[in-house]
Design an enzyme around this catalytic site. Structure first.
Site, PDB file in Angstrom:
ATOM      1  N   ARG B  45       0.816  -1.226   0.000  1.00 19.29           N
ATOM      2  CA  ARG B  45       0.000   0.000   0.000  1.00 19.29           C
ATOM      3  C   ARG B  45       0.844   1.268   0.000  1.00 19.29           C
ATOM      4  O   ARG B  45       0.447   2.277  -0.568  1.00 19.29           O
ATOM      5  CB  ARG B  45      -0.909   0.006   1.239  1.00 19.29           C
ATOM      6  CG  ARG B  45      -2.006  -1.033   1.195  1.00 19.29           C
ATOM      7  CD  ARG B  45      -2.658  -1.177   2.540  1.00 19.29           C
ATOM      8  NE  ARG B  45      -1.648  -1.445   3.567  1.00 19.29           N
ATOM      9  CZ  ARG B  45      -1.918  -1.686   4.835  1.00 19.29           C
ATOM     10  NH1 ARG B  45      -3.159  -1.673   5.254  1.00 19.29           N
ATOM     11  NH2 ARG B  45      -0.957  -1.929   5.703  1.00 19.29           N
ATOM     12  N   ASP B 178       8.529 -23.668   3.370  1.00 14.75           N
ATOM     13  CA  ASP B 178       9.076 -23.835   4.706  1.00 14.75           C
ATOM     14  C   ASP B 178      10.573 -23.711   4.488  1.00 14.75           C
ATOM     15  O   ASP B 178      11.202 -24.621   3.933  1.00 14.75           O
ATOM     16  CB  ASP B 178       8.730 -25.214   5.287  1.00 14.75           C
ATOM     17  CG  ASP B 178       9.244 -25.354   6.716  1.00 14.75           C
ATOM     18  OD1 ASP B 178      10.306 -24.773   7.018  1.00 14.75           O
ATOM     19  OD2 ASP B 178       8.598 -26.027   7.522  1.00 14.75           O
ATOM     20  N   HIS B 179      11.134 -22.579   4.888  1.00 14.72           N
ATOM     21  CA  HIS B 179      12.515 -22.301   4.466  1.00 14.72           C
ATOM     22  C   HIS B 179      13.507 -23.332   5.002  1.00 14.72           C
ATOM     23  O   HIS B 179      14.611 -23.448   4.484  1.00 14.72           O
ATOM     24  CB  HIS B 179      12.930 -20.875   4.812  1.00 14.72           C
ATOM     25  CG  HIS B 179      13.123 -20.628   6.267  1.00 14.72           C
ATOM     26  ND1 HIS B 179      12.114 -20.233   7.099  1.00 14.72           N
ATOM     27  CD2 HIS B 179      14.218 -20.756   7.045  1.00 14.72           C
ATOM     28  CE1 HIS B 179      12.571 -20.111   8.327  1.00 14.72           C
ATOM     29  NE2 HIS B 179      13.850 -20.435   8.325  1.00 14.72           N
ATOM     30  N   GLU B 217      16.935 -21.800  20.226  1.00 13.08           N
ATOM     31  CA  GLU B 217      17.225 -20.414  19.871  1.00 13.08           C
ATOM     32  C   GLU B 217      17.727 -19.719  21.119  1.00 13.08           C
ATOM     33  O   GLU B 217      17.152 -19.883  22.193  1.00 13.08           O
ATOM     34  CB  GLU B 217      15.963 -19.698  19.395  1.00 13.08           C
ATOM     35  CG  GLU B 217      15.432 -20.185  18.079  1.00 13.08           C
ATOM     36  CD  GLU B 217      14.243 -19.347  17.647  1.00 13.08           C
ATOM     37  OE1 GLU B 217      14.408 -18.535  16.734  1.00 13.08           O
ATOM     38  OE2 GLU B 217      13.157 -19.499  18.242  1.00 13.08           O
ATOM     39  N   ASP B 236       4.906 -22.141  16.096  1.00 11.23           N
ATOM     40  CA  ASP B 236       5.997 -21.422  15.443  1.00 11.23           C
ATOM     41  C   ASP B 236       7.082 -22.361  14.916  1.00 11.23           C
ATOM     42  O   ASP B 236       7.706 -22.074  13.899  1.00 11.23           O
ATOM     43  CB  ASP B 236       6.604 -20.429  16.455  1.00 11.23           C
ATOM     44  CG  ASP B 236       7.494 -19.398  15.794  1.00 11.23           C
ATOM     45  OD1 ASP B 236       7.063 -18.838  14.762  1.00 11.23           O
ATOM     46  OD2 ASP B 236       8.612 -19.161  16.287  1.00 11.23           O
ATOM     47  N   HIS B 241       8.639 -26.536  10.705  1.00 11.25           N
ATOM     48  CA  HIS B 241      10.046 -26.915  10.519  1.00 11.25           C
ATOM     49  C   HIS B 241      10.378 -28.289  11.114  1.00 11.25           C
ATOM     50  O   HIS B 241      11.006 -29.131  10.480  1.00 11.25           O
ATOM     51  CB  HIS B 241      10.976 -25.902  11.193  1.00 11.25           C
ATOM     52  CG  HIS B 241      10.698 -24.477  10.826  1.00 11.25           C
ATOM     53  ND1 HIS B 241      10.383 -24.107   9.543  1.00 11.25           N
ATOM     54  CD2 HIS B 241      10.697 -23.347  11.562  1.00 11.25           C
ATOM     55  CE1 HIS B 241      10.199 -22.797   9.522  1.00 11.25           C
ATOM     56  NE2 HIS B 241      10.372 -22.309  10.730  1.00 11.25           N
ATOM     57  N   LYS B 331      12.875 -20.819  22.996  1.00 10.51           N
ATOM     58  CA  LYS B 331      13.562 -19.523  22.925  1.00 10.51           C
ATOM     59  C   LYS B 331      14.383 -19.387  24.199  1.00 10.51           C
ATOM     60  O   LYS B 331      14.116 -20.068  25.197  1.00 10.51           O
ATOM     61  CB  LYS B 331      12.525 -18.402  22.888  1.00 10.51           C
ATOM     62  CG  LYS B 331      11.700 -18.396  21.619  1.00 10.51           C
ATOM     63  CD  LYS B 331      11.859 -17.083  20.900  1.00 10.51           C
ATOM     64  CE  LYS B 331      11.130 -17.059  19.601  1.00 10.51           C
ATOM     65  NZ  LYS B 331      12.018 -17.003  18.442  1.00 10.51           N
ATOM     66  N   LYS B 336      22.311 -21.584  20.391  1.00 15.57           N
ATOM     67  CA  LYS B 336      21.557 -21.608  19.133  1.00 15.57           C
ATOM     68  C   LYS B 336      22.009 -22.839  18.369  1.00 15.57           C
ATOM     69  O   LYS B 336      23.191 -22.962  18.020  1.00 15.57           O
ATOM     70  CB  LYS B 336      21.888 -20.348  18.333  1.00 15.57           C
ATOM     71  CG  LYS B 336      21.274 -20.296  16.937  1.00 15.57           C
ATOM     72  CD  LYS B 336      21.651 -18.971  16.275  1.00 15.57           C
ATOM     73  CE  LYS B 336      21.471 -19.005  14.770  1.00 15.57           C
ATOM     74  NZ  LYS B 336      20.099 -19.094  14.323  1.00 15.57           N
TER      75      LYS B 336
HETATM   76  N1  LIG Z   1      10.283 -11.598   8.022  1.00 22.09           N
HETATM   77  C1  LIG Z   1      10.695 -12.842   8.058  1.00 22.09           C
HETATM   78  O1  LIG Z   1      11.881 -13.130   8.252  1.00 22.09           O
HETATM   79  C2  LIG Z   1       9.716 -13.981   7.816  1.00 22.09           C
HETATM   80  C3  LIG Z   1      10.172 -15.304   7.965  1.00 22.09           C
HETATM   81  C4  LIG Z   1       9.289 -16.367   7.714  1.00 22.09           C
HETATM   82  C5  LIG Z   1       7.994 -16.083   7.322  1.00 22.09           C
HETATM   83  N2  LIG Z   1       7.561 -14.802   7.203  1.00 22.09           N
HETATM   84  C6  LIG Z   1       6.173 -14.560   6.766  1.00 22.09           C
HETATM   85  O2  LIG Z   1       6.180 -13.702   5.640  1.00 22.09           O
HETATM   86  C7  LIG Z   1       5.057 -12.851   5.671  1.00 22.09           C
HETATM   87  C8  LIG Z   1       5.547 -11.408   5.613  1.00 22.09           C
HETATM   88  O3  LIG Z   1       6.357 -11.141   6.722  1.00 22.09           O
HETATM   89  P1  LIG Z   1       7.113  -9.753   6.937  1.00 22.09           P
HETATM   90  O4  LIG Z   1       7.987  -9.954   8.122  1.00 22.09           O
HETATM   91  O5  LIG Z   1       7.733  -9.280   5.687  1.00 22.09           O
HETATM   92  O6  LIG Z   1       5.896  -8.789   7.353  1.00 22.09           O
HETATM   93  P2  LIG Z   1       5.860  -7.212   7.294  1.00 22.09           P
HETATM   94  O7  LIG Z   1       7.219  -6.625   7.425  1.00 22.09           O
HETATM   95  O8  LIG Z   1       4.811  -6.779   8.251  1.00 22.09           O
HETATM   96  O9  LIG Z   1       5.351  -6.914   5.822  1.00 22.09           O
HETATM   97  C9  LIG Z   1       4.021  -7.041   5.437  1.00 22.09           C
HETATM   98  C10 LIG Z   1       3.825  -6.398   4.082  1.00 22.09           C
HETATM   99  O10 LIG Z   1       2.457  -6.500   3.716  1.00 22.09           O
HETATM  100  C11 LIG Z   1       2.042  -5.236   3.201  1.00 22.09           C
HETATM  101  N3  LIG Z   1       0.608  -5.100   3.389  1.00 22.09           N
HETATM  102  C12 LIG Z   1      -0.086  -5.159   4.531  1.00 22.09           C
HETATM  103  N4  LIG Z   1      -1.402  -5.005   4.292  1.00 22.09           N
HETATM  104  C13 LIG Z   1      -1.529  -4.837   2.957  1.00 22.09           C
HETATM  105  C14 LIG Z   1      -2.618  -4.635   2.081  1.00 22.09           C
HETATM  106  N5  LIG Z   1      -3.878  -4.591   2.534  1.00 22.09           N
HETATM  107  N6  LIG Z   1      -2.375  -4.510   0.770  1.00 22.09           N
HETATM  108  C15 LIG Z   1      -1.110  -4.544   0.293  1.00 22.09           C
HETATM  109  N7  LIG Z   1      -0.032  -4.780   1.062  1.00 22.09           N
HETATM  110  C16 LIG Z   1      -0.240  -4.903   2.379  1.00 22.09           C
HETATM  111  C17 LIG Z   1       2.864  -4.233   3.994  1.00 22.09           C
HETATM  112  O11 LIG Z   1       3.045  -3.031   3.294  1.00 22.09           O
HETATM  113  P3  LIG Z   1       2.151  -1.705   3.400  1.00 22.09           P
HETATM  114  O12 LIG Z   1       1.961  -1.417   4.836  1.00 22.09           O
HETATM  115  O13 LIG Z   1       2.981  -0.741   2.661  1.00 22.09           O
HETATM  116  O14 LIG Z   1       0.899  -2.035   2.695  1.00 22.09           O
HETATM  117  C18 LIG Z   1       4.212  -4.951   4.019  1.00 22.09           C
HETATM  118  O15 LIG Z   1       4.892  -4.735   2.814  1.00 22.09           O
HETATM  119  C19 LIG Z   1       4.302 -13.200   6.940  1.00 22.09           C
HETATM  120  O16 LIG Z   1       3.281 -14.108   6.646  1.00 22.09           O
HETATM  121  C20 LIG Z   1       5.344 -13.870   7.819  1.00 22.09           C
HETATM  122  O17 LIG Z   1       4.763 -14.802   8.696  1.00 22.09           O
HETATM  123  C21 LIG Z   1       8.408 -13.746   7.436  1.00 22.09           C
END
Ligand SMILES: NC(=O)c1ccc[n+]([C@@H]2O[C@H](COP(=O)([O-])OP(=O)(O)OC[C@H]3O[C@@H](n4cnc5c(N)ncnc54)[C@H](OP(=O)(O)O)[C@@H]3O)[C@@H](O)[C@H]2O)c1
Lengths: 65, 503
Positions: B45, B178-179, B217, B236, B241, B331, B336
């Protein structure tokens, strides 16, 4: 010789080495080559005993030959 | 090299995109693995120009990759990155996205990979709108969707999400990530088991006493308290995993390395896991919380969310009958480490007159998934020049000592490449997801239905609550706590020794 599952898997090196005489068991092991695709791309590595770690507290000049 | 494709990242302004996806794609680009006609389009957004988006990603890529991110390559790579502002709950924004992607593709066309790097609550709306806007149709090339974890929060929600996904895409188009499966050392479990002939004959109930899978962790929940408190360690870590690692350890040899051959075998393992009984949850599991957890940011004072759990699972098939699989994760643990320990049985008869026979260490295979990636096999050796004294020695293979000194790439690098190439072997199929929830739901529900029972506490920096030791003792085993290098350093000066009297 080291036996595993009824099969000879590796020969222990017996006899003089540069560090004196020692036995160094090793198993030749297939492992996935990192950063390759497809997954079944393998290379060979060794499971080996680290002589220094294992027998650090005994004299290395020991002769077994 | 991949085919020409457009990668559309949903949630492009988020953490995952900046820290993982773009660095992984850039690394693949630098290795010459991406087709020159590969485009990346980000959507979220936040209003941003293409240049502002590139700038932001460049800063993160430099942080993540360090010197490997050189300016010249980055400039070439960044030229193919674009940004489109849009709300994923709004169908009109998908039509706008579709027009933008078509314009960028021009006459080249090609496949499209949609990466859902967004909150789980948006997975449903995103796949529905992808379908509603025609973006899922394969009329001018393949269309695939990558769905991040968590996939559901129990069996019912996972089923519901699978149904929504299947309304929009065929299962063959769906790549649930699942990384852990992208990790070199997890993939090496397959190579270790099936490209060597000496381990498979002993990889069963005749030789193995128990299997321990540990994901420790050191960190606490940090800024993720809000999310973590609604999930807890069982959602989690275990459902995804750890169940995947268990499947890789326990599966039968697939006939070939192909997505369905491999996933069929994992499904057979999950089908054979005895489903725990929520009523008797304390018989096969233990949970705990680290002291001070309730003072973390966004964690309620009265939280009973477990930050530690240990679970015994049994696999009812010929290979594993009677071999307990102990899974534990937490945790704020002592170190780790992610490791798999295969504890072999004691020799059936010992001809040596060992004073403390019952404590003699039997063979043990330790596979360290991360960090300090390694494989170690412990065995008894005679100490030279010390009568018949035995000690435990280790045959070890350390990735860092590997002859070619290859750098182990990040898991996302491999997984993104596989998805672009249409290889779903390392992604999770719908039935696998549902089966693993089926196994974990009773454990989660069993504990959450007893809020009145005091949750065992543990001191940060330890191996979990004291109750965990009692738990495994009741099952006639003990935890094997050798983690990474730190613990090894502690152990080395005083190697374990047992004196043997001549028989
Ligand atoms: N970060 C990690 O290392 C990690 C690891 C494993 C899994 N994951 C999974 O990956 C997913 C993303 O994680 P993240 O850490 O990147 O989350 P994040 O930093 O909160 O990013 C979420 C993204 O979604 C966008 N968003 C939210 N509502 C939206 C909407 N209505 N329309 C369009 N875009 C929207 C946000 O941007 P705007 O606010 O600009 O819209 C932002 O770019 C999650 O499901 C998480 O469980 C993440």
């Amino acid at each position: 010789m080291l036996r595993c599952g009824g099969m000879i898997v590796a020969a222990a090196r017996v006899g003089p080495t540069s560090a004196g005489a020692s036995t160094l068991p090793m198993i030749r092991l297939a492992v996935k080559t990192p950063d390759t695709s497809p997954t079944n791309n393998v290379q060979y590595e060794f499971l080996r005993v680290k002589f220094d770690h294992t027998f650090s507290s005994i004299a290395c000049g020991l002769r077994l030959d | 090299m991949t085919e020409p494709a457009t990668i559309v990242i949903f949630g492009a302004s988020g953490d995952l995109t900046a820290r993982k996806l773009i660095p992984a794609l850039f690394d693949n680009f630098c290795k010459g693995r991406l087709h020159p006609q590969t485009r990346i389009v980000g959507i979220a957004r936040t209003a941003m120009s293409d240049d502002a988006f590139r700038e932001k990603l460049c800063t993160f890529a430099k942080e993540t990759l360090g010197r490997a991110c050189d300016d010249e390559h980055w400039e070439q790579f960044a030229g193919a990155i674009h940004y489109q502002a849009g709300d994923l709950t709004n169908l009109d924004d998908y039509h706008a996205l579709s027009a933008r992607v078509k314009e960028l593709e021009g006459d080249h066309g090609g496949g499209r990979l949609y990466y859902l790097a967004i909150a789980p609550s948006l997975y449903g709306p995103a796949v529905q709108n992808l379908s509603g806007s025609g973006l899922a149709l394969e009329t001018s090339g393949w269309r695939r969707v990558i769905v991040e974890k968590p996939f559901g929060r129990d069996l019912a929600s996972a089923r519901e999400l699978n149904a929504k996904v299947h309304d929009a895409f065929d299962e063959r188009q769906v790549y649930r990530i699942d990384h852990y499966l992208g990790k070199e050392t997890v993939q090496n479990l397959l190579v270790f088991r099936f490209a060597n002939s000496i381990f498979e004959p002993v990889w069963n109930r005749n030789y193995v006493d128990n299997v321990q899978i540990t994901v420790g962790e050191r960190v606490k929940v940090g800024s993720r308290g809000g999310y973590y408190n609604t999930a807890g360690v069982l959602r989690d870590m275990f459902q995804n995993h750890m169940m995947q690692v268990l499947a890789m350890v326990a599966l039968e040899p697939p006939s070939r390395y192909a997505a369905d051959a491999l996933r069929d075998e994992k499904v057979k393992v999950f089908n054979a896991v005895r489903v725990p009984d929520a009523e008797n949850v304390e018989d096969f599991s233990v949970v705990g919380q680290y002291a001070g957890y309730h003072t973390e940011q966004d964690v309620p004072e009265e939280s009973i969310t477990p930050t530690y759990a240990a679970v015994r699972l049994d696999i009812d098939n010929w290979r594993w009958q009677g071999v307990p699989f102990f899974l534990r994760s937490g945790k704020a643990m002592a170190c780790k480490t992610t490791q798999v320990v295969i504890q072999f049985k004691r020799p059936p008869h010992l001809m040596f007159n060992v004073a403390d026979k019952h404590d003699m260490r039997s063979n043990r295979l330790t596979i360290t998934i991360q960090p300090d990636e390694a494989i170690k096999l412990s065995f008894q050796t005679k100490v030279p020049d010390a009568g018949m004294t035995m000690q435990s020695s280790e045959l070890e293979f350390l990735y860092e000592d590997s002859a070619d000194q290859q750098v182990i790439p990040d898991a996302y690098e491999r997984l993104l490449l596989d998805a672009l190439n249409g290889d779903a072997s390392l992604f999770i199929r719908s039935d696998e997801i549902e089966l693993s929830w089926r196994i974990m739901d009773p454990v989660i529900n069993g504990w959450s239905s007893r809020p009145d029972e005091a949750l065992p506490m543990y001191k940060p920096g330890t191996w979990g609550p004291i109750e965990a030791d009692g738990f495994i003792r009741r099952h006639g085993r003990r935890w094997i706590n050798d983690g990474g290098k730190e613990r090894e350093a502690e152990r080395r000066p005083a190697p374990e020794r047992r004196t043997v009297q001549p028989a």
